[in-house]
Design an enzyme around this catalytic site. Structure first.
Site, PDB file in Angstrom:
ATOM      1  N   TYR A   6       0.143  52.403  -4.128  1.00  0.00           N
ATOM      2  CA  TYR A   6       0.223  51.527  -2.958  1.00  0.00           C
ATOM      3  C   TYR A   6       0.564  50.088  -3.354  1.00  0.00           C
ATOM      4  CZ  TYR A   6      -1.175  48.287   0.620  1.00  0.00           C
ATOM      5  OH  TYR A   6      -1.175  47.239   1.500  1.00  0.00           O
ATOM      6  N   ASP A  58      -0.927  53.033   3.485  1.00  0.00           N
ATOM      7  CA  ASP A  58      -2.364  52.766   3.524  1.00  0.00           C
ATOM      8  C   ASP A  58      -2.928  53.434   4.764  1.00  0.00           C
ATOM      9  OD1 ASP A  58      -1.518  51.187   5.626  1.00  0.00           O
ATOM     10  OD2 ASP A  58      -2.544  49.366   4.955  1.00  0.00           O
ATOM     11  N   GLU A  95      -2.902  41.669  -1.700  1.00  0.00           N
ATOM     12  CA  GLU A  95      -3.045  43.102  -1.495  1.00  0.00           C
ATOM     13  C   GLU A  95      -4.320  43.647  -2.129  1.00  0.00           C
ATOM     14  OE1 GLU A  95      -1.498  45.043   0.445  1.00  0.00           O
ATOM     15  OE2 GLU A  95       0.084  43.672   1.040  1.00  0.00           O
TER      16      GLU A  95
END
Length: 456
Positions: free
Chosen positions: A169, A187, A87
């Site tokens: 996030y 996102d 990520e």
């Protein structure tokens, strides 16, 4: 929208407060949805979207290396670590680019404990080319924090948020994908999908709008398969629900898409009108003089296999490209001519290295290679590149022992090893320019010799 409402843009008190950075790009008028704070998904919509999207994802998900790691109980920490690494790498980077980086990273540091033993220089070298190096510094700091606290990988959003560099996030992605926690992620891809599902025309960068997107994503996330659902939502945005050319015909949730419905009712409305586009901050223009300083071995320099070393300087530990290595360079106040650039470089070499080009060394050659532009997210850097080839006078080694180590960190790098170093893309551009210049010069030597022989 209420019946009879006019199709025009209404500027709310909130929108008047938007800064210049996020002002909307003028475009053709589109019907506005209701106040975003009042928007929600009904129970039926939610169930239909979950079922359709998960079915589509099961059949169409991309085969990515971080998805292959087992989520079994004894592999939970490894799974959490892999999701974290992937990520962080995927932020503002294409999936196709990340795949090879991820594989190399996991081969070198297969667990969080392995990474915690690495140095900043090692991770910077592995990261070179991905950009946004602040991300990898925080990743390393975070790994060290977790190990120092006992080494057990945090599983909840609240625990993950305590780690350096992990925000809303990333914590949601790790908690849902690795540990099956029913929490949302938002996102750019998720914003695009949800803004089209609900035809939301509010500024997607506005704080209140962002908060509403998180609320809507939270309504949608599947409680039984939260990780798969979040990945499916992002996958849809990255593939079918693209920015400018959405594949609505193949979209599994097109029946619930309000933007698509509006586009079928009016030719002036397009699905790609959502989300509203905003003006990006204007890039700052900067200029620098870069000197690729090559030091020849004085005892071998006349032979065909001459050895040489290059000077590399380490950037400060804070700021842009922190801790990375680069060729000696200096920022210029504005565009400058060759004489001004060389004067600036000479002063830099003298003050930083005590390198007096007139006394301690002899210049073999000094050539203006050209210029290249490197673009960061907020800076457009124009680099003027020169190749400065030196060797000591009188067969004496160049002595840099007087250098104040506290003021600047530098090192010699052998020419054979420079090409394989983990250099930032900007530095690699400069090195590539120098190599091409050398190849061109080498290719013209026989021709120059031939012309000289004819004249004789």
């Amino acid at each position: 929208m209420e019946a009879g409402a006019e199709k025009k843009r209404v500027i709310s008190p909130k929108s008047k407060k938007r800064g210049r950075r996020n002002r909307e790009i003028p475009r053709k008028e589109v019907p506005l949805s209701d106040d975003i704070e009042d928007i929600s998904f009904s129970k039926d919509e939610t169930l239909q979207i979950r079922a359709s999207l998960l079915e589509w994802y099961d059949e169409n998900q991309r085969d990515l290396p971080w998805r292959r790691i087992s989520s079994g109980f004894d592999e939970r920490d490894k799974r959490g670590y892999a999701v974290w690494v992937s990520e962080v790498m995927l932020q503002q980077t294409r999936v196709s680019t990340v795949i090879d980086y991820f594989k190399r990273w996991m081969n070198k540091w297969p667990t969080l404990h392995h990474l915690a033993q690495a140095s900043l220089e090692e991770v910077n070298e592995m990261w070179a080319g991905l950009g946004y190096y602040r991300r990898v510094r925080f990743l390393l700091q975070g790994a060290k924090e977790v190990v120092e606290e006992g080494g057990s990988f945090p599983e909840t959003v609240s625990e993950l948020r305590k780690i350096k560099g992990i925000g809303e996030y990333t914590s949601g992605a790790i908690a849902s994908i690795a540990f099956n926690k029913a929490v949302p992620v938002v996102d750019g891809n998720v914003v695009r999908v949800i803004s089209r599902l609900k035809a939301i025309s509010a500024n997607p960068k506005d704080a209140a709008t962002v908060k509403s997107f998180w609320k809507l994503a939270g309504q949608l996330v599947d409680p039984c398969r939260p990780g798969d659902f979040n990945q499916a939502l992002m996958e849809l945005g990255a593939t079918l629900c693209s920015l400018s050319n959405p594949g609505c015909a193949a979209c599994p949730i097109s029946a619930q898409c309000h933007a698509l419905s509006l586009s079928r009712q009016s030719e002036s409305v397009h699905v790609s009108d959502y989300p509203t586009k905003v003006v990006k901050a204007k890039q700052r223009h900067e200029f620098s003089a870069v000197s690729v300083v090559e030091i020849l071995d004085c005892q071998e320099m006349t032979g065909p296999q001459s050895s040489s070393k290059y000077i590399l300087v380490k950037r400060p530990d804070e700021g842009l490209l922190a801790g990375l290595w680069e060729f000696p360079s200096i920022l210029l106040e504005k565009e400058a001519d060759l004489a001004s650039r060389r004067k600036a470089i000479d002063n830099f070499l003298q003050s930083s290295f005590y390198l007096d080009l007139k006394e301690s060394t002899r210049i073999v050659s000094r050539e203006d290679i050209g210029e290249c532009v490197h673009v960061f997210s907020h800076i457009r850097l124009k680099m003027y590149v020169e190749l400065l080839v030196l060797h000591p006078k009188g067969n004496r080694s160049i002595d840099y022992k007087k250098l104040d180590k506290e003021s600047i960190t530098w090192k010699y790098v052998d020419g054979k090893n420079l090409g394989s170093m983990g250099l930032s893309s900007g530095v690699r551009k400069v090195y590539t320019m120098v190599q091409k210049h050398k190849q061109t010069e080498q290719a013209t030597i026989p021709e120059r010799r031939k012309k000289t022989a004819v004249r004789r």
